[in-house]
Write an enzyme that holds these catalytic residues in place. Structure first.
Site, mmCIF file in Angstrom:
data_model
loop_
_atom_site.group_PDB
_atom_site.id
_atom_site.type_symbol
_atom_site.label_atom_id
_atom_site.label_comp_id
_atom_site.label_asym_id
_atom_site.label_seq_id
_atom_site.Cartn_x
_atom_site.Cartn_y
_atom_site.Cartn_z
ATOM 1 N N TRP A 148 0.800 -1.223 0.000
ATOM 2 C CA TRP A 148 0.000 0.000 0.000
ATOM 3 C C TRP A 148 0.838 1.281 0.000
ATOM 4 O O TRP A 148 0.303 2.368 -0.161
ATOM 5 C CB TRP A 148 -0.942 0.011 1.224
ATOM 6 C CG TRP A 148 -0.254 -0.391 2.509
ATOM 7 C CD1 TRP A 148 -0.301 -1.621 3.093
ATOM 8 C CD2 TRP A 148 0.609 0.413 3.328
ATOM 9 N NE1 TRP A 148 0.481 -1.636 4.228
ATOM 10 C CE2 TRP A 148 1.048 -0.404 4.394
ATOM 11 C CE3 TRP A 148 1.058 1.737 3.270
ATOM 12 C CZ2 TRP A 148 1.911 0.062 5.401
ATOM 13 C CZ3 TRP A 148 1.922 2.199 4.254
ATOM 14 C CH2 TRP A 148 2.333 1.361 5.303
ATOM 15 N N ARG A 157 6.134 -0.742 -11.561
ATOM 16 C CA ARG A 157 7.528 -1.228 -11.594
ATOM 17 C C ARG A 157 7.579 -2.701 -12.002
ATOM 18 O O ARG A 157 8.580 -3.169 -12.539
ATOM 19 C CB ARG A 157 8.177 -1.025 -10.220
ATOM 20 C CG ARG A 157 9.654 -1.300 -10.229
ATOM 21 C CD ARG A 157 10.364 -0.688 -9.063
ATOM 22 N NE ARG A 157 10.130 -1.426 -7.844
ATOM 23 C CZ ARG A 157 10.446 -0.967 -6.637
ATOM 24 N NH1 ARG A 157 10.963 0.234 -6.493
ATOM 25 N NH2 ARG A 157 10.223 -1.681 -5.570
ATOM 26 N N LYS A 172 -2.919 -8.365 -7.622
ATOM 27 C CA LYS A 172 -3.660 -8.237 -6.358
ATOM 28 C C LYS A 172 -3.155 -6.981 -5.665
ATOM 29 O O LYS A 172 -2.089 -6.978 -5.070
ATOM 30 C CB LYS A 172 -3.438 -9.446 -5.447
ATOM 31 C CG LYS A 172 -4.336 -9.384 -4.203
ATOM 32 C CD LYS A 172 -3.988 -10.425 -3.168
ATOM 33 C CE LYS A 172 -2.952 -9.956 -2.197
ATOM 34 N NZ LYS A 172 -3.264 -8.705 -1.468
ATOM 35 N N PRO A 173 -3.922 -5.888 -5.773
ATOM 36 C CA PRO A 173 -3.499 -4.673 -5.067
ATOM 37 C C PRO A 173 -3.806 -4.840 -3.580
ATOM 38 O O PRO A 173 -4.614 -5.701 -3.211
ATOM 39 C CB PRO A 173 -4.359 -3.576 -5.685
ATOM 40 C CG PRO A 173 -5.582 -4.271 -6.166
ATOM 41 C CD PRO A 173 -5.207 -5.693 -6.489
ATOM 42 N N GLY A 226 6.736 -6.428 -0.469
ATOM 43 C CA GLY A 226 6.097 -6.393 0.844
ATOM 44 C C GLY A 226 7.082 -6.847 1.902
ATOM 45 O O GLY A 226 8.300 -6.836 1.681
ATOM 46 N N SER A 227 6.564 -7.284 3.025
ATOM 47 C CA SER A 227 7.443 -7.616 4.146
ATOM 48 C C SER A 227 8.170 -8.941 3.888
ATOM 49 O O SER A 227 7.708 -9.794 3.123
ATOM 50 C CB SER A 227 6.640 -7.730 5.438
ATOM 51 O OG SER A 227 5.865 -8.915 5.395
ATOM 52 N N GLU A 248 10.699 -8.262 -3.605
ATOM 53 C CA GLU A 248 11.262 -7.021 -3.056
ATOM 54 C C GLU A 248 10.755 -6.933 -1.624
ATOM 55 O O GLU A 248 9.590 -6.609 -1.401
ATOM 56 C CB GLU A 248 10.798 -5.810 -3.877
ATOM 57 C CG GLU A 248 11.234 -5.822 -5.327
ATOM 58 C CD GLU A 248 12.730 -5.866 -5.528
ATOM 59 O OE1 GLU A 248 13.485 -5.621 -4.558
ATOM 60 O OE2 GLU A 248 13.166 -6.167 -6.650
ATOM 61 N N ARG A 276 10.643 10.591 2.912
ATOM 62 C CA ARG A 276 9.879 10.621 1.663
ATOM 63 C C ARG A 276 8.684 9.666 1.767
ATOM 64 O O ARG A 276 8.745 8.622 2.396
ATOM 65 C CB ARG A 276 10.750 10.373 0.427
ATOM 66 C CG ARG A 276 11.345 9.023 0.251
ATOM 67 C CD ARG A 276 12.360 9.001 -0.887
ATOM 68 N NE ARG A 276 11.780 8.573 -2.149
ATOM 69 C CZ ARG A 276 11.628 7.299 -2.508
ATOM 70 N NH1 ARG A 276 11.968 6.319 -1.700
ATOM 71 N NH2 ARG A 276 11.120 6.997 -3.681
ATOM 72 N N CYS A 282 10.366 1.072 1.998
ATOM 73 C CA CYS A 282 11.287 0.029 2.481
ATOM 74 C C CYS A 282 12.739 0.452 2.258
ATOM 75 O O CYS A 282 13.649 -0.171 2.779
ATOM 76 C CB CYS A 282 10.973 -1.328 1.886
ATOM 77 S SG CYS A 282 10.919 -1.316 0.125
ATOM 78 N N GLU A 379 12.177 -2.907 11.061
ATOM 79 C CA GLU A 379 11.847 -1.897 10.064
ATOM 80 C C GLU A 379 10.775 -0.999 10.698
ATOM 81 O O GLU A 379 9.650 -1.456 10.959
ATOM 82 C CB GLU A 379 11.311 -2.589 8.807
ATOM 83 C CG GLU A 379 11.228 -1.683 7.626
ATOM 84 C CD GLU A 379 10.877 -2.441 6.342
ATOM 85 O OE1 GLU A 379 10.384 -3.579 6.410
ATOM 86 O OE2 GLU A 379 11.090 -1.853 5.263
HETATM 87 C C1 SIN Z 1 9.290 0.524 -1.480
HETATM 88 O O1 SIN Z 1 9.133 1.106 -0.432
HETATM 89 O O2 SIN Z 1 9.021 -0.685 -1.605
HETATM 90 C C2 SIN Z 1 9.767 1.211 -2.724
HETATM 91 C C3 SIN Z 1 10.488 2.444 -2.482
HETATM 92 C C4 SIN Z 1 10.900 3.112 -3.760
HETATM 93 O O3 SIN Z 1 10.662 2.607 -4.861
HETATM 94 O O4 SIN Z 1 11.481 4.163 -3.670
#
Ligand code: SIN
Length: 475
Positions: A148, A157, A172-173, A226-227, A248, A276, A282, A379
């Site tokens: 989210w 991406r 799946k959003p 995600g996590s 990722e 930001r 992440c 995190e």
């Molecule tokens: C993310 O938080 O998964 C992506 C961060 C980014 O693309 O800058």
């Protein structure tokens, strides 16, 4: 506002007719009711993708490239509308949301250029007996599961390179931010993406939805952001069908400040790396490792900058940090900060929940954090900057690498030789050297260790969505 499922080019209700509410995290008000996809809908979407995929793969790369370029242009033309949707359901300030739309759209422009450059190779076998021809067909049907924190960019991406390579996708959003995803689906069709090539199925039952999608015989790949915990679960499930994966996952970025750093630039970079998109990335700086000669000055400059952050609704002028996504996120940050201060950390600024409504946490800087403290191992995913000091570079690098995560790191020093040497010793997929932002569609995004598998963006990103076939040829 689109609120149905997109399957095979049609907008429909879920198989049970169930719907769920989407909330604005800044006000806690319900903003939409969205169709809840079921496992049966996931199966229908995979079936629609399978039907569309061969035709899409057979289009000329130039044709796909042109559709992707039109997709970039269409998203850019709808920047304001998409940014407002992002702010409405995620909460981030409108300026950040506009930045996200530009970032999200750019994946289509970049991949429109890559679509015509998926190169194979030709070699003579060492024996001289035959030629070795290598080429890269698409993987097939790709299941895309997104978080989210970037309602648009985490979809594009993955989706843009998947489409460029000739795949069809089922997305799946996240349940928190499905509206931006659905609108993107609508805009992509306007831009010429054929029916069935992109399917979008929000759901309330992620586990069952995912099981159904993984078990669909046409599914060949999972791309997830995600996590790490969820990533491990999905990887185990994907293993049942030996699916290709790109993961990722979580981060725990060290932000390293040497005693020769330009402190003003370091603080500016720190604000970007930490704050930001409302500090919910992440790639966010999660622990500040600062040389003890400059720690007091850096902490006080950072505290001043964090103290100037205005929190509030992302629609309000001057707001630079929106709400956290939900009450659970605020509770988790509160617990981490409470633990750190119990163990001796001092609060330089912030250090508490802001008054509601909405899920707000005050921008916070913690000084004198004990090396290895719990807050430096989790995190944080919120506007909290814990500062730990160091005086020995080797010990600091050991501390920076003492984590299972390896997504991003930041290094500030005016000695480029030292900066590069330290960057190379840090176990992270991405390093910002005298820079607080690393994300760029033209660069390979991804992590080492438990921060992920594979890369997104750059030329590498498109090959993740390709198979490799080798033909031993004789003529
Ligand atoms: C993310 O938080 O998964 C992506 C961060 C980014 O693309 O800058």
């Amino acid at each position: 506002m689109q609120s149905s499922l997109l399957i095979g080019g049609e907008w429909r209700d879920g198989s049970t007719g169930e719907r769920f509410d989407v909330e604005n995290p800044a006000t806690e008000e319900v903003i939409a009711s969205v169709a809840a996809g079921t496992p049966a809908d996931a199966v229908a979407a995979c079936g629609a993708a399978a039907e569309a995929q061969a035709g899409w793969a057979a289009t000329a790369p130039r044709e796909r490239a042109e559709i992707l370029r039109r997709s970039w242009q269409t998203l850019v033309e709808h920047t304001d509308e998409l940014a407002r949707l992002i702010t409405l359901e995620h909460g981030k300030p409108l300026a950040d949301a506009r930045g996200e739309v530009a970032y999200a759209a750019e994946f289509f422009r970049w991949n429109s250029e890559e679509a015509v450059r998926i190169h194979g190779s030709l070699a003579t076998a060492p024996s001289g007996a035959n030629r070795i021809i290598v080429h890269h067909p698409p993987v097939g049907v790709v299941v895309i599961v997104t978080p989210w924190n970037f309602p648009a960019a985490m979809i594009t991406r993955k989706l843009a390179p998947a489409l460029a390579a000739g795949n069809a996708a089922v997305i799946k959003p996240p349940r928190e931010t499905p509206l931006t995803a659905l609108r993107i689906g609508e805009l992509l069709h306007q831009a010429g993406v054929p029916a069935g090539v992109v399917n979008i199925v929000p759901t309330l039952t992620s586990g069952d939805w995912f099981d159904a999608a993984v078990d669909h015989p046409a599914t060949r790949m999972i791309s997830f952001t995600g996590s790490t915990d969820v990533g491990i679960t999905l990887l185990k499930r994907a293993a049942d069908r030996v699916l290709k994966t790109v993961m990722e996952l979580g981060g725990n970025a060290p932000f390293i400040v040497f005693d020769d750093a330009d402190l003003e630039a370091a603080v500016q970079g720190a604000m970007v790396a930490k704050m930001r998109h409302s500090a919910e990335t992440c790639t966010a700086a999660n622990r500040f490792l600062v040389h003890d000669k400059v720690a007091a000055e850096f902490t006080s400059l950072l505290a001043a900058a964090m103290g100037n952050v205005r929190i509030g609704s992302g629609f309000d002028d001057g707001v630079t940090c929106g709400p956290m996504i939900n009450a659970k996120a605020v509770a988790s940050i509160t617990e981490l900060v409470g633990g750190a201060t119990d163990r001796g950390a001092t609060v330089a600024v912030g250090g508490g929940v802001a008054d509601g409504p909405g899920h707000f946490y005050l921008p916070t800087v913690l000084g004198n954090v004990v090396p290895g403290d719990e807050i430096t191992r989790h995190e944080i995913f919120g506007p909290v900057a814990p500062v730990v000091t160091f005086d020995d570079t080797d010990a600091m690098i050991e501390m920076a690498n003492d984590t299972e995560m390896g997504l991003t790191a930041y290094v500030y020093t005016q000695d480029l030789r030292r900066g590069l040497a330290v960057s190379e010793r840090i176990q992270a997929g991405m390093v910002g050297l005298n820079r607080g932002a690393v994300s760029d569609p033209a660069a390979p995004f991804g992590g080492m260790k438990q921060s992920g598998l594979g890369r997104e963006g750059a030329s590498e990103g498109i090959y993740e969505f390709c198979e490799t076939q080798y033909i031993a040829a004789d003529w």
